[in-house]
Scaffold this active site. Structure first.
Site, PDB file in Angstrom:
ATOM      1  N   LYS A  54     -45.385  22.528 -37.635  1.00 14.65           N
ATOM      2  CA  LYS A  54     -44.018  22.817 -37.178  1.00 14.65           C
ATOM      3  C   LYS A  54     -43.300  21.517 -36.802  1.00 14.65           C
ATOM      4  CE  LYS A  54     -45.370  27.457 -36.018  1.00 14.65           C
ATOM      5  NZ  LYS A  54     -45.913  28.405 -35.048  1.00 14.65           N
ATOM      6  N   GLN A  98     -46.506  28.750 -28.817  1.00 19.30           N
ATOM      7  CA  GLN A  98     -47.527  28.980 -29.840  1.00 19.30           C
ATOM      8  C   GLN A  98     -48.527  30.024 -29.337  1.00 19.30           C
ATOM      9  OE1 GLN A  98     -47.611  27.660 -33.008  1.00 19.30           O
ATOM     10  NE2 GLN A  98     -49.314  29.069 -33.318  1.00 19.30           N
ATOM     11  N   ASP A 121     -38.062  31.957 -32.358  1.00 21.46           N
ATOM     12  CA  ASP A 121     -39.225  32.572 -33.024  1.00 21.46           C
ATOM     13  C   ASP A 121     -39.177  34.107 -32.875  1.00 21.46           C
ATOM     14  OD1 ASP A 121     -41.527  32.139 -34.552  1.00 21.46           O
ATOM     15  OD2 ASP A 121     -42.863  32.236 -32.818  1.00 21.46           O
TER      16      ASP A 121
END
Ligand code: NAP
Length: 280
Positions: A54, A98, A121
């Site tokens: 990422k 994450q 996200d």
């Protein structure tokens, strides 16, 4: 029948080229480089790799990656504190936590504490609710990538029977909602579903998000169906037995190179959307 390969890798590269130009415009206008903050808790090998990928994607499109590394022993309260700091930080356009996080942490509580304007996200329940209701909100990245591939290749979803196998919060459920918003007729299957093969046999579009290698067998697939394989198992193996079923389909996403590459690109795309809303 020849099947169309839905090439997510090529599409991701094309989208990134456009994102680069959009980021340049933001920097030219404001002198500010948008930041995507990524929080990683502990040192899970796969998570470390994803966070590195990422970070690389950020650099490719011109976004500044900010990595926040926390120890494995982090508590929910400590993680929430970090998220609140990033929520308040005016330079940060997007926040990614994450996952999975260590077991002692209340993951959903942490996801829900991410400012929805920075939830690039799409993990906050408020984002899920907004997207489900068809109002503006950040989408979960992999589902968004799936819908983007289908649209890019002109695959009509309206009126089609889409069977989604899997109902996770990040994949099965949100992709089902996005398909519904595209006017597909959606069936969501899971581990308690009875007669799964027969249900899949009625699908015009199959989305496999199970996490089991080659779980969907060729004899479950209707001739001409569209196969979307979100699975990513050890050895680059998807959740559909593509070796034997791709030729029955009218189109399919390969593994690797289908859904996978789109996920990070969609994260980048929503970070640029956030930066544009903030700065332009
Ligand atoms: P998950 O949270 O483990 O969910 C798996 C789902 O599959 C659950 O809803 C489960 O049902 C269902 N399932 C399990 N066994 C089943 C069975 N025998 N019959 C029917 N349904 C069954 O997994 P996930 O995070 O959604 O990920 C799914 C796959 O996508 C994995 O291969 C993962 O690696 C991949 N993935 C790829 C990306 C990407 O960027 N390409 C991103 C995320 C995930 P229950 O709810 O009843 O338990």
């Amino acid at each position: 029948m020849s099947s169309l390969i839905l090439d997510g890798k090529a599409l991701a590269t094309k989208i990134e080229e456009n994102l680069k130009e959009r980021v340049i415009k933001i920097i030219e206008k404001t002198g500010i480089t948008p930041i995507l903050a990524t929080i990683i808790v502990g040192d899970d090998v796969a998570s470390v790799t994803y966070v590195r990928m990422k970070g690389n994607a950020c650099r490719r499109v011109g976004i500044e990656p900010l990595k926040v590394e926390l120890p494995e022993s982090t508590t929910t309260e400590q993680l929430l504190e970090e998220i609140y700091k990033l929520n308040r930080d005016d330079r940060v356009c997007g926040i990614l936590l994450q996952h999975p996080v260590p077991k002692q942490i209340d993951e959903q509580k942490c996801f829900n504490s991410i400012d929805i304007d920075k939830d690039v996200d799409g993990v906050n329940v408020a984002s899920f609710g907004a997207v489900t209701m068809g109002i503006r909100g950040y989408r979960s990245a992999t589902p968004y990538g799936i819908i983007t591939i289908l649209k890019e290749y002109g695959i009509k979803m309206e009126g089609k029977h889409a069977v989604v196998i899997g109902r996770s919060a990040i994949l099965g459920k949100p992709v089902a909602m996005l398909l519904l918003n595209e006017n597909a007729t959606v069936t969501i299957c899971h581990s308690k579903t009875v007669n799964l093969p027969d249900i899949v046999r009625t699908a015009d579009i199959v989305v496999a998000a199970v996490g089991r290698p080659e779980f969907v067998k060729a004899d479950w697939v209707k001739e001409g169906a569209i196969l979307v394989d979100a699975g990513y198992n050890a050895g680059n193996i998807g959740d559909i037995d593509l070796k034997n079923s791709a030729s029955k389909s009218s189109a399919y996403t390969p593994v690797p190179g289908g859904v996978g590459p789109m996920t990070i690109t969609m994260l980048m795309s929503q970070t640029v959307d956030s930066a544009e809303r903030k700065y332009l």
